[in-house]
Enzyme design. Structure first.
Site, PDB file in Angstrom:
ATOM      1  N   PHE A 142      45.188   2.212  13.123  1.00  0.00           N
ATOM      2  CA  PHE A 142      44.582   2.908  14.261  1.00  0.00           C
ATOM      3  C   PHE A 142      45.695   3.561  15.066  1.00  0.00           C
ATOM      4  O   PHE A 142      46.550   2.883  15.623  1.00  0.00           O
ATOM      5  CB  PHE A 142      43.767   1.980  15.183  1.00  0.00           C
ATOM      6  CG  PHE A 142      43.124   2.766  16.292  1.00  0.00           C
ATOM      7  CD1 PHE A 142      41.907   3.402  16.084  1.00  0.00           C
ATOM      8  CD2 PHE A 142      43.756   2.943  17.513  1.00  0.00           C
ATOM      9  CE1 PHE A 142      41.326   4.180  17.096  1.00  0.00           C
ATOM     10  CE2 PHE A 142      43.187   3.721  18.519  1.00  0.00           C
ATOM     11  CZ  PHE A 142      41.971   4.330  18.301  1.00  0.00           C
ATOM     12  N   ASP A 227      54.367   2.436  15.935  1.00  0.00           N
ATOM     13  CA  ASP A 227      53.386   2.682  16.984  1.00  0.00           C
ATOM     14  C   ASP A 227      53.224   1.387  17.774  1.00  0.00           C
ATOM     15  O   ASP A 227      52.508   0.481  17.362  1.00  0.00           O
ATOM     16  CB  ASP A 227      52.057   3.127  16.369  1.00  0.00           C
ATOM     17  CG  ASP A 227      50.998   3.406  17.429  1.00  0.00           C
ATOM     18  OD1 ASP A 227      51.197   3.007  18.595  1.00  0.00           O
ATOM     19  OD2 ASP A 227      49.968   4.015  17.077  1.00  0.00           O
ATOM     20  N   LYS A 256      49.543   3.175  26.875  1.00  0.00           N
ATOM     21  CA  LYS A 256      48.765   2.097  27.481  1.00  0.00           C
ATOM     22  C   LYS A 256      49.473   1.443  28.688  1.00  0.00           C
ATOM     23  O   LYS A 256      49.448   2.006  29.771  1.00  0.00           O
ATOM     24  CB  LYS A 256      48.359   1.076  26.426  1.00  0.00           C
ATOM     25  CG  LYS A 256      47.396   1.696  25.407  1.00  0.00           C
ATOM     26  CD  LYS A 256      46.575   0.698  24.627  1.00  0.00           C
ATOM     27  CE  LYS A 256      45.416   1.402  23.941  1.00  0.00           C
ATOM     28  NZ  LYS A 256      45.554   1.537  22.507  1.00  0.00           N
TER      29      LYS A 256
END
Ligand SMILES: *Cc1c(COP(=O)(O)O)cnc(C)c1O
Length: 404
Positions: A142, A227, A256
């Protein structure tokens, strides 16, 4: 349910795009690990906005930095310098040991920016023939929702009817060193991978995987792009998840929690070479690196370190994981986690994880299912031992029920 709650849900259903299926709670306030709904019910947030609110809701120091900066200057665009960007660069580079920084907004933008940069590096430094660059990614990845990224997803829901997609990506199984070795060609510019696959259900690779990945990438002049948008900034009990593996990525992606949940802030961090290939006019973002984002991110990084949140994540994460493992329930198939990135995978016969999340809501815990049978648990990193113990009691009573 009061009429006001029904109104919120009905209006969202009538006017909103139904690209989410939220748990039926309408939140109106947050502080630390807690959030309150419109009726005044309090919940322990065990999602933290997918790890964006790691510093806790409405952290007073990040809030103060944001308000202070909002009074002074919010956006200049990169057509001009601003007095926050250089300090943001200094602080994020020092914190992460990076040489070059590219500020963006969403996580997906950081991923897209990394893809562009490693391709450019491939053509201009590695010498890959134009148009031939290959990037290796993992199954069940993802990395976000933009067109370039969903094109190399393996989740049918994510991809179906959004094509045609960009070529240049090869998909291999996660955790499989031999598959990586086989997939690398002279045209491979990068291996893009999550240190722990978050959305896939907190999938931790076999130990020894990443050191071998690092070796293979170095030996073949392939950029290792980690990531860390979800795993980074303390979530797994270290600043970066790569530190558990004893390796260093060539390119690291953060997002985030980089803003503590106040504002979208992401960054690509790299060695000198990769981001060093970008020249004026070749990449950009109106909001990327704006003074408000920089001030917020600086405060978000500062409190993470100064208030011991990373160490706390390691300590409370170990306590939470052990507590979950100690729950004797036929519904549980496996408990996984590192730091405060945790998951309980249910037996398929136990019913949908969603039902258990709804039951947890009734007990004052907000958690989110992922992939049908997994409950993901990721509270803010400021959680205390007492709060962990209380949460464990709620998980124990919920998971020993049969909600199939
Ligand atoms: C959330 C996430 C992204 C995408 O971030 P957005 O801000 O939602 O675009 C990318 N990679 C990983 C690992 C993530 O968890």
């Amino acid at each position: 349910m009061s009429s006001s709650v029904i109104d919120f849900l009905a209006t969202e259903a009538r006017l909103g795009t139904k690209n989410y299926e939220p748990i039926g709670v309408v939140l109106s306030r947050g502080e630390g690990v807690w959030v309150w709904d419109t009726e005044g019910n309090r919940y322990l947030d065990c999602l933290s906005a997918y790890s964006a609110v790691s510093q806790g809701h409405c952290h007073p120091k990040i809030l103060a930095a944001m308000v202070e900066q909002a009074h002074r200057l919010t956006l200049t665009s990169r057509a001009f310098h601003n007095d926050q960007l250089a300090q943001f660069y200094e602080e994020i580079a020092a914190l992460t040991g990076s040489h070059k920084v590219l500020p963006m907004n969403s996580g997906a933008e950081a991923v897209e920016s990394a893809i562009k940069s490693v391709r450019k590096w491939g053509y201009e430094v590695k010498g890959v023939p134009d148009g031939q660059a290959e990037i290796i990614v993992c199954a069940n990845n993802f990395h976000g929702r933009t067109l370039g990224i969903v094109g190399f997803s393996t989740d049918p829901e994510t991809r179906t009817h959004f094509g045609p997609f960009a070529p240049g990506f090869k998909i291999i199984p996660f955790g499989d060193v031999a598959a990586l070795e086989e997939a690398i060609t002279p045209n491979t510019v990068a291996f893009l991978v999550e240190p722990i696959q978050g959305e896939a259900g907190v999938i931790i690779p076999p130990s020894g995987y990443f050191p071998k990945v690092r070796e293979l990438c170095t030996a073949n002049n392939v950029m290792l792009v980690l990531d860390e948008i979800q795993t980074g900034l303390g979530r797994t009990g270290k600043l970066l998840a790569e530190q558990h593996e004893g390796i260093e990525a060539d390119v690291t992606l953060l997002g985030k929690a980089l803003s503590g949940g106040f504002y979208p802030v992401s960054a690509v961090l790299s060695n000198n070479e990769v981001l060093g290939t970008l020249r004026p006019g070749q990449h950009g973002s109106t909001f990327g690196g704006n003074p408000l984002a920089c001030a917020v991110a600086r405060a978000a990084m500062r409190v993470l370190v100064e208030e011991g949140m990373i160490e706390n994540a390691a300590m409370q994460g170990a306590r939470f994981l052990q507590g979950l493992k100690d729950i004797r329930a036929n519904t549980i198939r496996e408990v996984r986690g590192r730091g405060l990135m945790l998951a309980v995978e249910l037996h398929p016969e136990a019913g949908r994880a969603r039902r258990y999340c709804e039951a947890l809501q009734g007990k004052g815990i907000l958690a989110k299912d992922t992939h049908e049978h997994t409950i993901r648990i990721a509270p803010p990193l400021v959680i205390t031992s007492d709060q962990v113990d209380w949460a464990l009691e709620q998980f124990a009573t919920t998971l020993t029920q049969d909600l199939s």
